[in-house]
Scaffold this active site. Structure first.
Site, PDB file in Angstrom:
ATOM      1  N   HIS A   1      61.639  55.034  27.105  1.00 19.37           N
ATOM      2  CA  HIS A   1      60.914  54.209  26.134  1.00 19.37           C
ATOM      3  C   HIS A   1      61.614  52.844  26.104  1.00 19.37           C
ATOM      4  CE1 HIS A   1      59.884  58.298  25.041  1.00 19.37           C
ATOM      5  NE2 HIS A   1      58.888  57.859  24.300  1.00 19.37           N
TER       6      HIS A   1
ATOM      7  N   SER B   1      67.606  47.869  25.588  1.00 21.69           N
ATOM      8  CA  SER B   1      68.304  48.781  26.523  1.00 21.69           C
ATOM      9  C   SER B   1      68.095  48.401  28.000  1.00 21.69           C
ATOM     10  CB  SER B   1      67.894  50.235  26.255  1.00 21.69           C
ATOM     11  OG  SER B   1      66.495  50.375  26.218  1.00 21.69           O
TER      12      SER B   1
ATOM     13  N   GLU C   1      57.258  52.050  29.786  1.00 17.77           N
ATOM     14  CA  GLU C   1      56.773  51.471  28.519  1.00 17.77           C
ATOM     15  C   GLU C   1      55.255  51.598  28.498  1.00 17.77           C
ATOM     16  OE1 GLU C   1      58.024  50.333  25.523  1.00 17.77           O
ATOM     17  OE2 GLU C   1      55.901  50.180  25.097  1.00 17.77           O
TER      18      GLU C   1
ATOM     19  N   ASP D   1      53.677  57.201  30.566  1.00 21.92           N
ATOM     20  CA  ASP D   1      54.285  57.995  29.513  1.00 21.92           C
ATOM     21  C   ASP D   1      55.692  58.395  29.980  1.00 21.92           C
ATOM     22  OD1 ASP D   1      55.164  60.060  27.884  1.00 21.92           O
ATOM     23  OD2 ASP D   1      53.164  60.915  27.636  1.00 21.92           O
ATOM     24  N   GLY D   2      56.704  57.876  29.278  1.00 17.90           N
ATOM     25  CA  GLY D   2      58.086  58.105  29.691  1.00 17.90           C
ATOM     26  C   GLY D   2      58.478  59.571  29.709  1.00 17.90           C
TER      27      GLY D   2
ATOM     28  N   ASP E   1      64.494  57.187  23.982  1.00 21.97           N
ATOM     29  CA  ASP E   1      64.542  56.421  22.734  1.00 21.97           C
ATOM     30  C   ASP E   1      63.138  56.184  22.179  1.00 21.97           C
ATOM     31  OD1 ASP E   1      65.347  54.703  20.699  1.00 21.97           O
ATOM     32  OD2 ASP E   1      65.435  52.949  22.013  1.00 21.97           O
TER      33      ASP E   1
HETATM   34  N1  SAM Z   1      64.817  51.550  24.220  1.00 22.43           N
HETATM   35  C1  SAM Z   1      64.492  50.246  23.654  1.00 22.43           C
HETATM   36  C2  SAM Z   1      65.768  49.499  23.355  1.00 22.43           C
HETATM   37  O1  SAM Z   1      66.791  50.139  23.049  1.00 22.43           O
HETATM   38  O2  SAM Z   1      65.762  48.279  23.466  1.00 22.43           O
HETATM   39  C3  SAM Z   1      63.630  50.357  22.417  1.00 22.43           C
HETATM   40  C4  SAM Z   1      62.459  51.273  22.521  1.00 22.43           C
HETATM   41  S1  SAM Z   1      61.459  51.403  21.106  1.00 22.43           S
HETATM   42  C5  SAM Z   1      62.424  52.303  19.979  1.00 22.43           C
HETATM   43  C6  SAM Z   1      60.270  52.603  21.640  1.00 22.43           C
HETATM   44  C7  SAM Z   1      59.253  52.060  22.636  1.00 22.43           C
HETATM   45  O3  SAM Z   1      58.577  53.158  23.234  1.00 22.43           O
HETATM   46  C8  SAM Z   1      58.162  51.186  22.040  1.00 22.43           C
HETATM   47  O4  SAM Z   1      58.159  49.945  22.718  1.00 22.43           O
HETATM   48  C9  SAM Z   1      56.843  51.948  22.293  1.00 22.43           C
HETATM   49  O5  SAM Z   1      55.760  51.090  22.617  1.00 22.43           O
HETATM   50  C10 SAM Z   1      57.208  52.785  23.471  1.00 22.43           C
HETATM   51  N2  SAM Z   1      56.504  54.070  23.635  1.00 22.43           N
HETATM   52  C11 SAM Z   1      55.991  54.890  22.683  1.00 22.43           C
HETATM   53  N3  SAM Z   1      55.591  56.052  23.224  1.00 22.43           N
HETATM   54  C12 SAM Z   1      55.842  55.973  24.571  1.00 22.43           C
HETATM   55  C13 SAM Z   1      55.700  56.870  25.658  1.00 22.43           C
HETATM   56  N4  SAM Z   1      55.176  58.107  25.490  1.00 22.43           N
HETATM   57  N5  SAM Z   1      56.113  56.475  26.892  1.00 22.43           N
HETATM   58  C14 SAM Z   1      56.644  55.242  27.072  1.00 22.43           C
HETATM   59  N6  SAM Z   1      56.824  54.348  26.073  1.00 22.43           N
HETATM   60  C15 SAM Z   1      56.432  54.710  24.831  1.00 22.43           C
END
Ligand code: SAM
Length: 294
Positions: free
Chosen positions: A42, A101, A119, A147-148, A168
């Site tokens: 994520h 991250s 993302e 989807d991560g 995350d």
């Molecule tokens: N890891 C990042 C950092 O530390 O800078 C912050 C991530 S943020 C908490 C979560 C992100 O996951 C959001 O940008 C959201 O759009 C994305 N997201 C939500 N569900 C997801 C999924 N199933 N797969 C990939 N990305 C997703």
């Protein structure tokens, strides 16, 4: 589509904990020459302006990264490394840009390491692609609009048999609380020696309290060591909208690691008390650190 946008929260206390742990973990893993694969399930947008519209709406970074950068006492090594990482993206003493991250990891990686960033949100993915393009990192960094939880599985086990996965999610969808342990179970089967780092919010929700218990149980069942670090900056209810002048916000969060580097526990034991002191918002602030061998 999701409403969570990390730009509102960039550089808050949860990011400080998460990124301090990420840096300390990466530094240890990068001591070995063999290529490392970093998977960010994520990824977010990668870089955030702290003086932009999103961040100033909540100003969460003022009670997070800004307090670390303004600290007058010498910082514990892990916090110093975190402060140095943020400063590397900024001129002057204050942070106007906050590295997420993907950028924190990429700055530490060597040319032969690989970084896969997932993302799903269209505008964050577009911003991430734009930010990553400026790195001109070529094959080192890949952005996946996927989807991560699903995408990372196909990269495990990695060719060089060394991987760090950061998971995350925003947990705005309740199913994230179930998908996280399901992912950990799956990747531990595919690649039992990988290093897995999971962030989660410590909020008054049964799923949030249940999550570390589930992670511990399934890691113990797989016979792997784990480490669990928590940071609390305020009481859950006390700060909630007191007088209407303060948004409730997140009171605490945790990082759960499977196969943590042996250097991480001493590094966090030195850093967490200082972190809790620097980021405290009320008398409920505190920290936790526990671990178990495989
Ligand atoms: N890891 C990042 C950092 O530390 O800078 C912050 C991530 S943020 C908490 C979560 C992100 O996951 C959001 O940008 C959201 O759009 C994305 N997201 C939500 N569900 C997801 C999924 N199933 N797969 C990939 N990305 C997703």
């Amino acid at each position: 589509m999701f409403s969570y946008r990390h730009a509102f929260h960039a550089g808050n206390h949860a990011d400080v904990l998460k990124h301090t742990v990420l840096i300390a973990t990466l530094q240890h893993l990068l001591n070995k020459e063999a290529a490392l694969l970093v998977l960010d399930t994520h990824a977010g947008a990668g870089l955030y302006r702290l003086d932009g519209d999103y961040a100033s709406t909540s100003a969460e970074s003022a009670d997070g990264v800004a307090r670390i950068l303004a600290a007058s006492a010498p910082l514990a090594q892990a916090l110093q490394d975190y402060a140095d990482a943020v400063r590397a993206f900024n001129r002057g003493s204050a942070a106007r840009v906050y590295p997420g991250s993907p950028f924190i990891a990429q700055r530490l990686l060597r040319a032969h390491d690989r970084l896969k960033l997932c993302e799903l949100h269209p505008s964050d993915a577009r911003a991430l692609e734009g930010n990553v393009a400026q790195l001109e990192a070529g094959r080192q960094v890949a952005v996946l609009r996927e989807d991560g939880f699903e995408a990372v599985r196909k990269f495990l086990p990695p060719p060089a048999r060394r991987a760090l996965l950061l998971c995350d999610p925003s947990y705005e969808i309740k199913s994230d609380y179930a998908r996280v342990p399901a992912l950990l179970q799956e990747v531990l089967k595919r690649f039992p020696t990988g290093v897995y780092a999971i962030w989660y919010p410590l909020i008054a929700r049964p799923e949030a309290h249940e999550l570390p218990r589930r992670l511990k149980a399934l890691t113990a069942k797989a016979g792997k060591p784990w480490l669990h670090a928590t940071l609390t900056v305020k009481g859950g209810k006390a700060a909630a909208g007191a007088g209407g002048e303060r948004r409730p916000g997140l009171p605490a969060s945790g990082m759960f690691l499977v196969n943590p580097p042996y250097t991480l526990e001493p590094a966090l034991r030195a850093a967490l008390p200082q972190l809790a002191e620097l980021l405290a918002q009320d008398r409920h602030a505190g920290w936790g650190l526990e671990s178990a061998g495989g």
